[in-house]
Structures are given as C-alpha cells and as structure tokens.
Design an enzyme around this catalytic site. Structure first.
Site, PDB file in Angstrom:
ATOM      1  CD  GLU A   1       7.314  -0.900 -14.049  1.00 20.67           C
ATOM      2  OE1 GLU A   1       6.836  -0.319 -13.059  1.00 20.67           O
ATOM      3  OE2 GLU A   1       6.999  -1.305 -14.720  1.00 20.67           O
ATOM      4  CG  ASP A  36       2.242  -1.524 -17.346  1.00 21.01           C
ATOM      5  OD1 ASP A  36       0.853  -1.291 -16.568  1.00 21.01           O
ATOM      6  OD2 ASP A  36       3.572  -1.120 -17.331  1.00 21.01           O
ATOM      7  CD  GLU A  40       1.638   4.164 -18.127  1.00 21.48           C
ATOM      8  OE1 GLU A  40       0.988   4.271 -17.367  1.00 21.48           O
ATOM      9  OE2 GLU A  40       2.694   3.512 -18.515  1.00 21.48           O
TER      10      GLU A  40
HETATM   11  C1  GCV Z   1       4.359   3.734 -11.663  1.00 19.43           C
HETATM   12  C2  GCV Z   1       3.893   1.042 -15.712  1.00 19.43           C
HETATM   13  C3  GCV Z   1       4.389   2.534 -15.738  1.00 19.43           C
HETATM   14  C4  GCV Z   1       4.988   3.326 -14.476  1.00 19.43           C
HETATM   15  C5  GCV Z   1       3.991   2.789 -13.170  1.00 19.43           C
HETATM   16  C6  GCV Z   1       4.057   1.170 -13.037  1.00 19.43           C
HETATM   17  C7  GCV Z   1       2.995   0.986 -11.988  1.00 19.43           C
HETATM   18  O1  GCV Z   1       5.051   0.735 -15.499  1.00 19.43           O
HETATM   19  O2  GCV Z   1       4.343   2.900 -17.070  1.00 19.43           O
HETATM   20  O3  GCV Z   1       5.536   4.614 -14.657  1.00 19.43           O
HETATM   21  O4  GCV Z   1       4.970   3.063 -12.268  1.00 19.43           O
HETATM   22  O5  GCV Z   1       3.647   0.569 -14.808  1.00 19.43           O
HETATM   23  O6  GCV Z   1       1.957   0.670 -12.210  1.00 19.43           O
HETATM   24  O7  GCV Z   1       3.745   0.391 -10.699  1.00 19.43           O
END
Ligand code: GCV
Length: 836
Positions: free
Chosen positions: A305, A384, A412
């Site tokens: 990411e 995720d 989340e």
């Molecule tokens: C901290 C998901 C979340 C992100 C997070 C990522 C991760 O994509 O939306 O906010 O980043 O996971 O676990 O690294």
C-alpha cells in the site's frame, strides 16, 4: 471501617497512593472492566498484602491486589478474625520458596505463568501468588481477583495457568500528529503535535488494563510508519511511554519504515543487504535499547500500500526482516514482519489475478529463510479484516518460520464501533480452524502458539487503535479488547464464556442482565454479516474510502483486488485450481478438496471461492439471490432486536451506560436498514430476479422525498445510487426548505421514521410537523464519514406514536448548516402494533 486496617508493606503504600492519583485522572482502566468499588464481597482473603521482592512489577502486582481486595470489600464491615493473622504475598516462585521453604509450590513455573493458592502456613492463613517471573505475578493477581469476583472456587484448590503463546501484543495505528488510523475513539493517547504527549497517565492505565488480560506488548505507532519517530529526540520521548507501561509488564514496540536509513539516516540507500544499512540499523537498535532496555521489537509493513520495501532493491522480505533482526538480536528484541504485502494495482480484467494469493505467494517460498527472532505476522484472512473471510492459508505455509496472527479489535470493516459487533465468535472460528497441514490436525491456534511446527515464538496481535474517548468509543466494544486478551492467553476459551466474564465484571452480576447482554453480544456478529455481506462476499462497503457504509461497486474495476465479481448473472470469484485463480491450491490438500468443490464449500464462504449464478441452490435448497434478500431482511431485524433486548435493561444497569448504548443501538438498527435496502435493491436491479417474499423494491408506508411537495428542496442523485431509496434524495441550498406529503392511509397510531443524511462538517436541523403542529425537532449532529449524502451518513430518526387521519399534512422542514444540506431520502409511516 475494617478495610482501613489493611497493612501494606515494602513501599507499596507509596505506589498505591500514586495509583490512586491516576485512578482519579480522566481516562482510567476502571472505565473498562476492572473493578469499580463493587464492595459487596465477604472475602476470606488475608488483607495484609506484601510483595516479596523489590521489583517494579511485583510492586504493581501487590498494589493491584491491595486495591482489588479493598475494592471488593469496601462496603463490607466483615473481615473474619482469622484473617487478621494471615497474610497475602506476591512474588516470583523463587522468592516464595526462599521466604516459605516448607510451602509446597510448583517448581516448574515458566515465563508469564502463575500459581495461586490459599493455605495455612505455621497455623496462619496464607494466600500466595507466585509467578514464574515478575510478569507472571501480575497475571496471577489479576486472575485471582477475577476469580474471586466471579465467585470461582479456585482459591483453596490452588490454580495454575500459563499463556498459550508468548507474543500477545496490541498494535496501535497512531500517527505522531495524534490522529489514529482506523481509530474510532478520538485522538491518540500516545502522541500529539508530532511528539509524545506530556500526559501519559492514560498510557499507564491502558497498560494496567492490558496486563489484566495478559497482554504483554504494545506497538504504539502506525504501521504506515513515520520515520521521524526513530530520531534521537523521539526515542527519548518514546522511552517515557515505555516507562509508563513497564510497571505492568507491558513492553513497547515500534513500527519502522524500512527506508529510514535513507529518510532520516542520510544514507544513499536502504537496501537491507548493504553493509552501511545493516550498520545503521545496528546503531539504531543500540540507541533504542540504551534508553529502553526492555524494548520489545519492530513491526514492519513494507512493499504494501505504498510503503517502501526491499522489493525496490530486488530483495525479499526475509532479507529486510533479517537485517532488522540482526540488529535487535543481541538485546533480545524481535521483528514482527507483516505478511500483508500485495500489489494494489492489480489488473481487474485478468481473471487469474487475485489479491488473496499474495501473502502465500510471497512468503511461502521464503519459509526457513527468516532469522530465529523474526515472526511473520499474518492477517487472519487472506484479504483484509472483512466481516467474513476464510482463514489465511499462509498459517499452514510456514512450517519453519515463526508465525503470529493479526486481527482487528478496532472495527474498521465491522461497523466502526457505531455498530455492536462482538468479534470473538469470528476469531474463535479462525483459531479453531484445522488447516490439516501435513495431513494431520493443525488448528490455527496451535500453529501460532508454536506447537504444531515446534516453533519457540508466535502469538496474536490485535490492532486496537484505542483513543481518548473511553478507549474504544463504545462501551460494549470493550468486550472485543477483553476477548482478544483472553483468547491470546487461552484460545480454548469459548466466546460465550468470555462474554459472560466481561459482562459480569463490567455491566452487572444480575443473572438476567448477564443473560441479555451475552445473548446480544453473541447475536451481533452473525447479524452484521447478514446485513452487510453474506455468502463470503466480504463487507460490501466503500473499500477505497470510509470502509463503513454500503457501496457495492466500490470493490470492482480497480486494482485493490477486493473483488466480488457480481454481474447480472451471478456473483463470486472463482478461486479454484481447476478453473479459477488457483488460490484454493494454497491450502493443504484436505482443506483444498473442500473448497475446490462447489458441493462441499460451506455456504458462508461460497462466493469467496466460486462464481455462481444467482439461481444456484445453497445446501438447504434456497437460491443465492433469495438468500441475499432473506439474510438482509433477517439481519436488519436482528439489529433491531439488539435494541429491543437492551431496552429491557433500563433501570437494571447504570443509567449512563444504558443511555449511551441505547442511542448507539437505535442508530445501528436504522443503519442496518440502510445496508439492507442498498444491497437488496442493488441485487434486485442487477439480477432482475424478484424476491419470493415480495419485499425487495416494495416499502410499505414509505413516502419518497422526491415525490413530496418541495419548497426549496431540490432533487439530487445519490452516489452510489443504491444508498438512497430509488437512488434519489432531496437537498437544500436555501436558508431552509420543506418537503410535504398528504397522508392517504387509514386513521390510526403510527411511528414515522425520517431517513436523512447527516453530513460531516455541519449540524443541520430538522422538524417534523403534522398539520402545522410540531411533532419533533432534532439535529444532524453525529460524526459520520463523508460530506456527500450516501450510505455512510444515511441516518434514521423515528418519531413514535403519532395519531394520523386521512388527509393529514406531514411536513419536514430542513435547515442546512453548510456543508450539511439537510438532505432527505424518505419518510416511512408504520402502524404501531396494537400491544405497544
Ligand atoms: C494501516 C487496511 C487499512 C489500512 C491499514 C492497512 C494495513 O488496508 O484500511 O488503514 O493501514 O490495512 O493493515 O496495513
């Protein structure tokens, strides 16, 4: 008062006084599940408490025990005479043996393990809490207090426990500026304005709370790591956090950016195999350990990411992890290297592309190449933290590598603490899942505990992202933090047992109340799955934005790979080996066989593994499309039921808690309807197949805003269309606007639900009046995602028991507060059932 006579020795009095200081602070552990002056217990515990050794942790243990005894007995004037001569002692097993040579105590207590027993020693009562080490003594004390409070009969029989796994950490995704990524409880307790906060009292309290359920590490900063936290000044600041947590045996860990040698070290490279980079990390580790001798280690998110990683130099995660591990190893630190590595620019037109494959494809070939102090941290599912996913096959794909499971306590993708979702049943399914590596029984809980593949390290990491607002924002969400700790300590506990323990400590011991709350907790995750994304579709939310409200197409046609591949004929991703992406083949053969075949894939994961037509029949003969309709209606009803169950507790529990949760559950029931309607109308339109029960697309009593007589209000298209009834709503760009309907139904008593959009950044006002007489006024003052009207902020306000007759005028007046345009979707008029 008897409890004033308590003797307290070895300097613990001072520690106790300090503790009282922070108990009085704004945010305390007592707001969660620790005792709060219950004072009802007639205890036989000798009330002369002392720590045998001088250590910091033992002092905390003795202090906590004293506090607990006092708390449990505060209202009781009874302390049995025999207790006056007795004593309660806390120490390591070695200290106990030295002080009481004739006492029989286990001689093999390991790290973090404890034993307690109430007995007689030389004719006097003696309660002993012995730890395999100092941390064990702390855990023993918390366990003892819990068991006394829960009236378990462990004291005299003696009780011994050790944690199932060594790593029991929480991760906080806190940024130095004080914002917590995916946190739903306000700002960081650790950071503000780029620095560690001056007031670390809440951090001490948090550590105490974590220790009470056996959590031994906190990674305090976001895995999207800010490199400046590794400069000399910040390390000094971070040492204060470590100091605040140390008395509770909770160690500090840090997320690091692998490009730090370049970003803050001034090197030309961050290639993990470059000698200058290795030297930089070694020096950095030495600098950290000089100030924080019990530093736990680093967590790493790399090549993921947008985070930099070893791939930039053609190196592997093992190369990067081992460089960091070598720097930490002399000091006893560990590296938790996250397997959450994937390409978020996948080609969505490629039927073989599959994000779910990434972790295994990248990490399995590296099995055996990681240093002994590296732990690969694997998210529980291959995507995720979705409301429902299969277990990650990587747990079985690393036999020669330490593994930990990462799961999310902060909600989340599961309602962001605005929805009650008790996650322990989901985690438990993962922990118990038998991956059958090597054709033998290898449940995930045994793999991460190290026993399946004879690993010495392993464990569980929960992303907590707590904040200053009651730790997790919602009072009942704390059951998730509690459950995480309890499961990491003992994954064999049942979610129901844990929920019962938590409720009895936190809400009430009244069996009726406990029964209701536990029932609600246990119903909440299945309900959420039902109204968000059943059959393995994952959470059908805005995956590129808020991750909160419904947005079904947000997953598609982009490179993020959270695809469900719904089209007009069917839904699901073919991940089979025979015709799909081959993901199924990453599981050991016994499990792969089950998922490869449509006939044996469990319904709840069907569309994760297979693309099926809407007319495909599930195991009970129901079609997929009918299940989509039914589960959403059932889920919304289950959400409403949660609110009704809570309502039975009014007057039986703390009024503030009652009111707080009442508001949340009313909101949840309304938002579950938003979810239901969005998904149902989306799939109705896409499939063209009607609902056998006639509900989809038909909303009795619903009066659309766009059909009303509008003054000032203008009709708007809502994006995504499924988030508004019929895809349309009205918004007001004037000082105030009205929408008016004439009631053509029969006379009677009704509830009127008003569906409006509560946008971020302004507090719009609404009034409902009947024939010009105000019936209700309310403000759109919630904090919800998005400044555009959509399913993130679509909110329901219900006015109860209104008498209507044919021809009545129902009018909503909306007063915007820029940028909140007092947008309206519909009103829904429902007869009040005769009995209410
Ligand atoms: C901290 C998901 C979340 C992100 C997070 C990522 C991760 O994509 O939306 O906010 O980043 O996971 O676990 O690294």
């Amino acid at each position: 008062m008897a409890h004033r006579r308590v003797q307290f020795q070895l300097g613990v009095v001072l520690a106790f006084a300090l503790a009282r200081g922070f108990v009085a602070a704004a945010q305390t552990a007592d707001q969660a599940w620790l005792p709060q002056h219950h004072g009802y217990l007639r205890t036989e515990i000798p009330y002369a408490v002392r720590a045998l050794g001088p250590g910091l942790l033992e002092r905390s243990a003795a202090q906590e025990l004293f506090r607990g005894i006092e708390d449990l007995t505060a209202a009781s004037s009874y302390l049995g005479d025999s207790n006056l001569n007795g004593q309660t002692i806390v120490g390591t097993a070695r200290e106990v043996r030295t002080a009481f040579p004739k006492l029989e105590i286990p001689n093999d207590l390991g790290p973090d393990e404890y034993w307690f027993k109430q007995t007689q020693y030389k004719g006097r009562a003696l309660l002993v809490v012995a730890g395999g080490d100092e941390r064990g003594a702390i855990y023993g004390v918390f366990s003892l207090l819990r068991s006394v409070y829960l009236s378990e009969t462990l004291l005299y029989a003696g009780h011994r426990e050790r944690p199932a796994m060594p790593i029991r950490w929480v991760d906080e995704w806190d940024n130095p500026d004080g914002i917590v990524e995916r946190g739903y409880a306000g700002r960081s307790i650790f950071f503000e304005g780029g620095n560690v906060r001056n007031d670390l009292a809440p951090v001490s309290e948090y550590a105490r709370l974590l220790a009470s359920v056996g959590i031994n590490g906190v990674n305090v900063n976001n895995v999207n790591a800010a490199p400046q936290l590794l400069d000399a000044d910040h390390i000094r600041q971070l040492a204060r956090i470590a100091d605040a947590m140390r008395p509770w045996g909770v160690r500090l860990a840090l997320s690091v950016d692998v490009a730090s040698p370049q970003k803050i070290g001034g090197l030309a490279t961050y290639d993990p195999l470059d000698p200058s980079v290795r030297a930089w990390w070694t020096a950095k580790a030495n600098e950290i350990f000089a100030l924080i001798p019990d530093f736990a280690g680093f967590t790493v998110k790399a090549d993921s990411e947008g985070q930099p990683g070893p791939a930039s130099y053609g190196r592997t995660p093992a190369d990067a992890a081992n460089t960091l591990a070598a720097a930490l190893e002399p000091h006893g630190g560990v590296v938790l290297y996250r397997a959450f590595v994937y390409n978020h620019h996948l080609d969505w037109r490629d039927p073989k592309a599959d994000r779910a494959r990434a972790a295994y494809d990248i990490f399995h070939p590296l099995d055996g190449k990681f240093a002994a102090n590296v732990v690969v941290q694997i998210k529980e599912g291959p995507i995720d933290f979705q409301a429902e996913e299969p277990v990650s096959p990587l747990f079985a794909g690393l036999e020669k590598t330490n593994a930990a499971m990462e799961l999310q306590i902060t909600q989340e993708y599961t309602g962001q603490q605005r929805h009650l979702v008790y996650l322990a049943p989901m985690w438990k399914e993962v922990l118990d899942f038998d991956l059958r590596a090597e054709g033998r029984s290898t449940p995930v809980k045994e793999i991460i505990a190290g026993s399946s593949f004879k690993r010495t390290l392993g464990g569980m990491v929960g992303v907590a992202s707590v904040g200053r607002d009651g730790w997790l924002g919602s009072p009942l969400a704390l059951a998730n933090l509690y459950a995480f700790g309890r499961l990491a300590w003992d994954p064999n506990l049942s979610p129901e047992t844990i929920a019962t323990e938590w409720t009895r400590q936190t809400v009430s011991t009244d069996p009726e109340v406990v029964g209701t709350v536990v029932k609600m907790l246990m119903q909440s995750w299945p309900a959420y799955v039902n109204y968000t994304g059943p059959l393995g579709m994952q959470t059908l939310t805005d995956i590129t934005g808020s991750h909160y409200g419904p947005n079904i197409e947000a997953s598609e046609n982009n490179g993020w790979g959270q695809w469900h591949r719904a089209d007009h004929l069917g839904v699901g991703m073919d991940r089979t080996v025979a015709t799909g992406t081959g993901f199924v083949g990453q599981y050991p053969p016994d499990v792969a066989r089950i998922y490869e075949s449509l006939a044996t894939t469990p319904d709840d994961l069907l569309t994760f593994f297979h693309h099926v037509p809407y007319t495909y029949k599930l195991h009970d003969g129901k079609t997929v499309i009918q299940y989509i309709y039914d589960s959403h209606y059932e889920g919304a009803e289950q959400a409403a039921e949660l609110g009704r169950e809570w309502a039975t507790l009014e007057g039986k529990i703390d009024q503030k808690l009652y009111q707080d949760m009442h508001g949340r559950l009313v909101y949840q029931a309304g938002h579950a309807v938003v979810w239901r309607d969005a998904i149902v109308q989306y799939f109705l339109k896409l499939s063209g197949i009607p609902d056998e029960m006639g509900r989809a697309g038909h909303y009795p009593g619903r009066l659309e805003a766009e059909d009303a007589k509008l003054t000032g209000y203008k009709i708007i298209d809502v994006t995504p269309w499924e988030d508004a009834s019929g895809g349309k709503a009205v918004a007001c760009a004037e000082k105030s606007c009205t929408a008016e309907w004439t009631w053509h139904g029969p006379a009677g008593r009704f509830n009127i639900a008003v569906q409006y959009f509560d946008l971020q950044g302004g507090v719009a006002k609404f009034t409902l009046d009947i024939n010009g007489h105000p019936a209700a006024t309310w403000t759109a003052d919630a904090t919800l995602p998005s400044r555009r009207p959509n399913g993130d902020n679509s909110t329901r306000y219900t006015v109860h028991n209104l008498d209507l007759k044919h021809g009545d005028l129902l009018r909503i007046e909306g007063t915007p507060d820029c940028p909140d345009q007092a947008a309206l979707d519909y009103i829904e008029v429902t007869p009040v059932p005769p009995q209410s």
